[in-house]
Design an enzyme around this catalytic site. Structure first.
Site, PDB file in Angstrom:
ATOM      1  N   HIS A 148       3.644  -3.247   4.644  1.00 56.95           N
ATOM      2  CA  HIS A 148       5.284  -3.240   4.410  1.00 56.95           C
ATOM      3  C   HIS A 148       5.940  -3.864   5.449  1.00 56.95           C
ATOM      4  O   HIS A 148       5.061  -3.829   6.623  1.00 56.95           O
ATOM      5  CB  HIS A 148       5.589  -1.639   4.488  1.00 56.95           C
ATOM      6  N   ASP A 225      -0.678   3.024   9.125  1.00 60.26           N
ATOM      7  CA  ASP A 225       0.705   3.324   8.509  1.00 60.26           C
ATOM      8  C   ASP A 225       0.401   4.346   7.337  1.00 60.26           C
ATOM      9  O   ASP A 225      -0.019   3.931   6.338  1.00 60.26           O
ATOM     10  CB  ASP A 225       1.290   2.061   7.783  1.00 60.26           C
ATOM     11  N   GLN A 228       2.255   6.219   2.799  1.00 56.29           N
ATOM     12  CA  GLN A 228       2.164   6.611   1.506  1.00 56.29           C
ATOM     13  C   GLN A 228       0.755   7.052   1.146  1.00 56.29           C
ATOM     14  O   GLN A 228       0.329   7.558   0.286  1.00 56.29           O
ATOM     15  CB  GLN A 228       1.927   4.945   0.804  1.00 56.29           C
ATOM     16  N   LYS A 251       9.534  11.057   2.385  1.00 56.77           N
ATOM     17  CA  LYS A 251       8.533  10.669   1.295  1.00 56.77           C
ATOM     18  C   LYS A 251       7.649  11.773   0.877  1.00 56.77           C
ATOM     19  O   LYS A 251       6.992  11.837   0.037  1.00 56.77           O
ATOM     20  CB  LYS A 251       7.499   9.559   1.635  1.00 56.77           C
ATOM     21  N   CYS A 391       9.816  -4.241   0.280  1.00 57.76           N
ATOM     22  CA  CYS A 391       9.715  -4.471   1.711  1.00 57.76           C
ATOM     23  C   CYS A 391       8.240  -5.068   1.919  1.00 57.76           C
ATOM     24  O   CYS A 391       7.506  -4.795   2.800  1.00 57.76           O
ATOM     25  CB  CYS A 391      10.151  -3.383   2.284  1.00 57.76           C
TER      26      CYS A 391
HETATM   27  N1  PLP Z   1       5.042   1.685   5.351  1.00 56.66           N
HETATM   28  C1  PLP Z   1       5.114   1.750   4.085  1.00 56.66           C
HETATM   29  C2  PLP Z   1       3.678   1.675   3.280  1.00 56.66           C
HETATM   30  C3  PLP Z   1       6.000   2.514   3.106  1.00 56.66           C
HETATM   31  O1  PLP Z   1       5.859   2.567   2.028  1.00 56.66           O
HETATM   32  C4  PLP Z   1       7.202   2.639   3.771  1.00 56.66           C
HETATM   33  C5  PLP Z   1       8.355   2.951   2.983  1.00 56.66           C
HETATM   34  O2  PLP Z   1       8.536   2.616   1.700  1.00 56.66           O
HETATM   35  C6  PLP Z   1       7.439   2.230   5.315  1.00 56.66           C
HETATM   36  C7  PLP Z   1       6.333   2.060   6.031  1.00 56.66           C
HETATM   37  C8  PLP Z   1       8.681   2.524   5.890  1.00 56.66           C
HETATM   38  O3  PLP Z   1       9.035   3.951   5.895  1.00 56.66           O
HETATM   39  P1  PLP Z   1      10.511   4.317   6.337  1.00 56.66           P
HETATM   40  O4  PLP Z   1      11.510   3.270   5.749  1.00 56.66           O
HETATM   41  O5  PLP Z   1      10.670   5.618   5.885  1.00 56.66           O
HETATM   42  O6  PLP Z   1      10.494   3.932   7.796  1.00 56.66           O
END
Ligand code: PLP
Length: 436
Positions: A148, A225, A228, A251, A391
Site C-alpha cells: 500500500h 504493516d 489488513q 478497519k 493505493c
Molecule cells: N496498509 C494497508 C495494507 C492498508 O490496506 C491501508 C489502508 O487501506 C493502509 C496501510 C493505510 O491505512 P490508513 O489509511 O488507515 O492509514
C-alpha cells in the site's frame, strides 16, 4: 478447486445464527441503498461499527470528557484511567505490553512516525542510544511490490532524506512474492525490512516467518504493516518477532482517527521522537527539551481519547467472538468469493488463489469494463465495493492493470452478501456487452 486455499485456522466458523445475531449490532447494515438492502463488501477500506463501540465513544463524551495526562480534576483522572486501560487492552490483543503501544491517528501516521524517527536518528538526534537507527548512503531499505502507498512512500522519502537506497521484493505475473530473489535483496546493507502482513489488493498472507528470519540474520529492523491482518486474523507481535507493527482502528470496528504503532520496548525507548510539543517532555528550557520515555514521547499534543476508548470497545467485541473464529468465518467467505469469481467468464482474479493463505478479500479485473463502471453497476443494487488502484499503483501496474474491483468481507458478512456480489458481477458483465 474449493479447498485449494490453505488456512492455518482450525477454529469453528461462525454459525449463520451467530452472524445474524451480530449483524443486528451494526446499525449501518440495516439500511437500504438504492432501493436494495445494503451489501457491504468494502470492509477492507473501513469497517462498520457495532453499537457498543458507538456507545463507548458517546459515554465518554457524556460523562468523562477531559484532556488526559494533565489536569488535577476528577474527570481528567477518569479519562486518563480509561485511556491507559484502552492501551492495555490493545496491548493484550496483539500480545504486547502497554509501554509498547503508541497511539497514532492511523497506520499511515505510524509508518511515517518510524520513518521520521529513523531520519532524526540519522541526523544524530537521540544521542548514542539512537545510533543503532542511523542510516545513510550505502544502506538499504527493503519493501515489497505488494505495498500500500502508506508502506511505500514514507520509505521512499526516508531514502531521499538519508541517501539510503530503497529496494523491493518483486512479484511475479500472478502476484506471488519472488522469494527466490531474497539472496540478492537482503544483505549486510539492509537496515529496514518493511512489508505488509496481508495484501490489501490480493488478500494473500505474506510469509512473515521467513522474512523476519532473513531480516534478523542481517540485523535489519522489521516493520510489519498489519492493517489488513489485525482486523481479520489473530495477531501476536511477539510470536511473529517483528520490531514494529502498525494498524488502523477504523478497519477493525473502531472510529476513524485512531491507529496503533507497536514497537519493541527497547527500540521505542531509544528512538528519537517524530512529532514534538506538549505532553511528551520532562523538562523544557528556551534552548532544549528532555523527552519522556515511550510511549508518551511519541504522543505529542492533546490525545485522541474517545477514539482510543472506542478502539478498546472494538477489541472487546472482537475478543468476545474470538479472532480465530473471525478468521475461520472469513476464510470460508473468501473461498466462496474466489470459487465463485473463478466460475464467471471474463473475470481475472488478481493474485494467486491455489495453495496460498488468503483472507476474505479479492480484487478482480474484467477486461473491457472499467472498475468504476462495474462499481456503479453494483452500487445500483446496493452492493458496496472498492474500485480503483486501492493505493497500490505499482502492484496494479506490475499486474498489467490500472484499476480493479475489490470485494472485502468482515465478521458480519454472509454467504448471501458474497452471492449477491457474484451475481452482480456476472450481470454487470452481461450488461456491459459480455466477456471480452
Ligand atoms: N496498509 C494497508 C495494507 C492498508 O490496506 C491501508 C489502508 O487501506 C493502509 C496501510 C493505510 O491505512 P490508513 O489509511 O488507515 O492509514
Amino acid at each position: 478447486m474449493p479447498s485449494s486455499i490453505t488456512s492455518t485456522t482450525t477454529a469453528e466458523p461462525l454459525s449463520p445464527a451467530e452472524v445474524a445475531a451480530l449483524r443486528s449490532d451494526f446499525p449501518a447494515l440495516a439500511q437500504q441503498v438504492n432501493g436494495h438492502p445494503l451489501v457491504y463488501l468494502d470492509s477492507g477500506a473501513t469497517s462498520q461499527k457495532p453499537r457498543s463501540v458507538l456507545d463507548a465513544e458517546r459515554d465518554y463524551y457524556e460523562n468523562r470528557n477531559s484532556a488526559v495526562h494533565r489536569g488535577a480534576h476528577t474527570l481528567a483522572a477518569l479519562a486518563t484511567e480509561d485511556f491507559e486501560e484502552a492501551r492495555e487492552s490493545i496491548a493484550a490483543f496483539v500480545g504486547a505490553s502497554a509501554e509498547e503501544i503508541v497511539w497514532t491517528s492511523n497506520a499511515t501516521e505510524g509508518i511515517n512516525l518510524i520513518a521520521y524517527a529513523i531520519s532524526n536518528a540519522s541526523l544524530g538526534r537521540g544521542g548514542a542510544a539512537a545510533e543503532r537507527f542511523r542510516i545513510g548512503a550505502g544502506d538499504e531499505i527493503l519493501v515489497t511490490e505488494l505495498e500500500h502507498h502508506a508502506n511505500l512512500i514514507p520509505w521512499q522519502e526516508l531514502a531521499a532524506r538519508t541517501g539510503a537506497t530503497l529496494r523491493f521484493i518483486p512479484v511475479d505475473d500472478d502476484g506471488s512474492l519472488r522469494l527466490d530473489e531474497l539472496d540478492d535483496l537482503i544483505g549486510e546493507r539492509t537496515r529496514v525490512v518493511a512489508f505488509t502482513h496481508v495484501s490489501n489488493v490480493l488478500g494473500t498472507v505474506s510469509p512473515v516467518e521467513l522474512l523476519v528470519a532473513r531480516a534478523r540474520a542481517v540485523g535489519a529492523l522489521v516493520v510489519l504493516d498489519a492493517c489488513q491482518s489485525a482486523p481479520h486474523l489473530p495477531l501476536d507481535v511477539r510470536a511473529l518477532d517483528v520490531d514494529f507493527a502498525v494498524f488502523s482502528g477504523h478497519k477493525m470496528l473502531a472510529p476513524t482517527g485512531i491507529g496503533v504503532l507497536y514497537g519493541r520496548r527497547d527500540l521505542l525507548d531509544a528512538l528519537p521522537p517524530f512529532l514534538t510539543g506538549g505532553s511528551m517532555i520532562t523538562t523544557v528550557t528556551m534552548e532544549k527539551a528532555e523527552y519522556l520515555t515511550a510511549p508518551l514521547r511519541f504522543e505529542a499534543g492533546t490525545q485522541r481519547v474517545s477514539q482510543a476508548i472506542a478502539l478498546a470497545a472494538a477489541v472487546r467485541y472482537l475478543d468476545a467472538i474470538g479472532m480465530d473464529r473471525v478468521a475461520a468465518h472469513e476464510t470460508l467467505l473468501g473461498r466462496r468469493l474466489t470459487d465463485g469469481l473463478a466460475a464467471i467468464d471474463g473475470v481475472r482474479i488478481l493474485g494467486p488463489v491455489a495453495g496460498v493463505e488468503r483472507v476474505g478479500l479479492a480484487s478482480i479485473d474484467v477486461p473491457g469494463i472499467h472498475s468504476h463502471d462495474l462499481g456503479q453497476f453494483l452500487d445500483s443494487r446496493g452492493i458496496a465495493v472498492r474500485v480503483g488502484h486501492h493505493c497500490a499503483q505499482p502492484l496494479h501496474r506490475r499486474l498489467g492493470v490500472t484499476s480493479s474491483t475489490r470485494a472485502s468481507t468482515y465478521l458480519y458478512s454472509t454467504p448471501d452478501d458474497v452471492d449477491a456480489f457474484l451475481a452482480g458481477v456476472a450481470d454487470g458483465i452481461a450488461f456491459f456487452g459480455g466477456p471480452r
